[in-house]
Structure formats: structure tokens, C-alpha cells
Scaffold this active site. Sequence first.
Site, PDB file in Angstrom:
ATOM      1  N   HIS A  17      -6.561  -5.819   2.741  1.00  0.00           N
ATOM      2  CA  HIS A  17      -5.454  -5.141   3.418  1.00  0.00           C
ATOM      3  C   HIS A  17      -4.841  -6.127   4.418  1.00  0.00           C
ATOM      4  O   HIS A  17      -5.556  -6.662   5.277  1.00  0.00           O
ATOM      5  CB  HIS A  17      -5.963  -3.939   4.223  1.00  0.00           C
ATOM      6  N   ASP A  71       0.864  -1.190   0.000  1.00  0.00           N
ATOM      7  CA  ASP A  71       0.000   0.000   0.000  1.00  0.00           C
ATOM      8  C   ASP A  71       0.901   1.242   0.000  1.00  0.00           C
ATOM      9  O   ASP A  71       1.850   1.335   0.782  1.00  0.00           O
ATOM     10  CB  ASP A  71      -0.903  -0.009   1.233  1.00  0.00           C
ATOM     11  N   ILE A  72       0.601   2.177  -0.881  1.00  0.00           N
ATOM     12  CA  ILE A  72       1.450   3.359  -1.058  1.00  0.00           C
ATOM     13  C   ILE A  72       1.306   4.355   0.093  1.00  0.00           C
ATOM     14  O   ILE A  72       2.162   5.229   0.278  1.00  0.00           O
ATOM     15  CB  ILE A  72       1.147   4.039  -2.424  1.00  0.00           C
ATOM     16  N   HIS A 104      -9.826  -5.692  -2.710  1.00  0.00           N
ATOM     17  CA  HIS A 104      -8.475  -5.823  -2.171  1.00  0.00           C
ATOM     18  C   HIS A 104      -8.551  -6.113  -0.691  1.00  0.00           C
ATOM     19  O   HIS A 104      -9.368  -5.553   0.030  1.00  0.00           O
ATOM     20  CB  HIS A 104      -7.616  -4.578  -2.435  1.00  0.00           C
TER      21      HIS A 104
HETATM   22  P1  AMP Z   1      -9.904   1.363   0.314  1.00  0.00           P
HETATM   23  O1  AMP Z   1     -10.471   1.312  -1.086  1.00  0.00           O
HETATM   24  O2  AMP Z   1     -10.673   2.300   1.198  1.00  0.00           O
HETATM   25  O3  AMP Z   1      -9.755  -0.008   0.922  1.00  0.00           O
HETATM   26  O4  AMP Z   1      -8.448   2.004   0.222  1.00  0.00           O
HETATM   27  C1  AMP Z   1      -7.630   1.857  -0.906  1.00  0.00           C
HETATM   28  C2  AMP Z   1      -6.191   1.683  -0.495  1.00  0.00           C
HETATM   29  O5  AMP Z   1      -5.414   1.635  -1.682  1.00  0.00           O
HETATM   30  C3  AMP Z   1      -5.623   2.807   0.381  1.00  0.00           C
HETATM   31  O6  AMP Z   1      -5.036   2.247   1.546  1.00  0.00           O
HETATM   32  C4  AMP Z   1      -4.583   3.479  -0.533  1.00  0.00           C
HETATM   33  O7  AMP Z   1      -3.456   3.954   0.164  1.00  0.00           O
HETATM   34  C5  AMP Z   1      -4.230   2.345  -1.477  1.00  0.00           C
HETATM   35  N1  AMP Z   1      -3.761   2.812  -2.787  1.00  0.00           N
HETATM   36  C6  AMP Z   1      -4.380   3.699  -3.614  1.00  0.00           C
HETATM   37  N2  AMP Z   1      -3.662   3.891  -4.729  1.00  0.00           N
HETATM   38  C7  AMP Z   1      -2.564   3.099  -4.609  1.00  0.00           C
HETATM   39  C8  AMP Z   1      -1.436   2.838  -5.443  1.00  0.00           C
HETATM   40  N3  AMP Z   1      -1.279   3.438  -6.637  1.00  0.00           N
HETATM   41  N4  AMP Z   1      -0.492   1.962  -4.999  1.00  0.00           N
HETATM   42  C9  AMP Z   1      -0.630   1.363  -3.809  1.00  0.00           C
HETATM   43  N5  AMP Z   1      -1.672   1.552  -2.982  1.00  0.00           N
HETATM   44  C10 AMP Z   1      -2.632   2.407  -3.376  1.00  0.00           C
END
Ligand code: AMP
Length: 130
Positions: free
Chosen positions: A95, A29-30, A93
Site C-alpha cells: 500500500h 485501491d478501490i 501488495h
Molecule cells: P489487505 O489485504 O488487508 O492489505 O487489503 C486489501 C486492499 O485491497 C484493501 O485496501 C482493498 O480496498 C483493496 N482492494 C480489494 N479489492 C480491490 C479491487 N478490486 N480493486 C482495487 N483495490 C481492491
Amino acid sequence: MSSIFTKIIAGEIPCYKVAEDDNFFAFLDINPNAKGHTLVVPKKEVNKLFDLEEDTYNGLMHFARRVAIALEKAVPCKRVGVSVVGLEVPHVHVHLIPLNSMNDIDFKHKVSLKPTEFEEIATAISSYLN
Ligand code: AMP
């Protein structure tokens, strides 16, 4: 339009890749809650976890378990926490978050890592995969 995660899987957007097989992909996660925060996604773009076909759901959990076991070896912690949210990115996804305190599962709690740290963590997790 493809999700940002589909673009990552296709290599159109960079990521810190941890693992991949024919159907699933894992990357850091970025904007991590904690060092080692990893996302595990099905390559097939589906919005909601419980809309996945049962085989894909089971495969995702199986793959996430493999990654979590490697993650706990690479990033020592009390345990690996699991969360599924999806409010930001509408592509399923999981986490995986190394937990040392309740703060680490709180998505308002973020840590800042340098690119070299992301690279080292991704490599370390990969090295423990079996
Ligand atoms: P959620 O959809 O609420 O579960 O959160 C989406 C997650 O994706 C968040 O923790 C972001 O930090 C992560 N995220 C979004 N864009 C990217 C990316 N380009 N690379 C890695 N992680 C990402």
C-alpha cells in the site's frame, strides 16, 4: 483459484491502472484511505511478502519506489506512507498512501472518490513515472 489481483492483472476485472512492467503492476485501491492510495503487486501470485524470492522482493520495492515518487508529485502530501497487510487479499501488495495526518494510515479511515477522480489520479501518477 486466482486471486482478485491476478484477475485485475489479467484484465478480467477492471481497475484504475497506474503502472506496469514485466513483473509488477500498480493500480489505485478501490476503497482508499486517502486520495491516491495505490497498490503495488508482483504479477506472480504469492501470499506473503516475506515468502517472495529475494529478486522478486527487491524488484517489488524498486518498482514501488518509482510509483511512490510519481505519486507524491501527482498528489501533494507530507509524505507517502507504506504498509503491507494482506489480511483481505492473499496476494502480496504494497500500500502506498499519501499522508497528511496519522488518520491517513489508519485503514478504518476511508475517503470516497468518484470514478472520474480515480481516473484523473491514475493518469496523473502515470504521467510522472520515469
Ligand atoms: P489487505 O489485504 O488487508 O492489505 O487489503 C486489501 C486492499 O485491497 C484493501 O485496501 C482493498 O480496498 C483493496 N482492494 C480489494 N479489492 C480491490 C479491487 N478490486 N480493486 C482495487 N483495490 C481492491
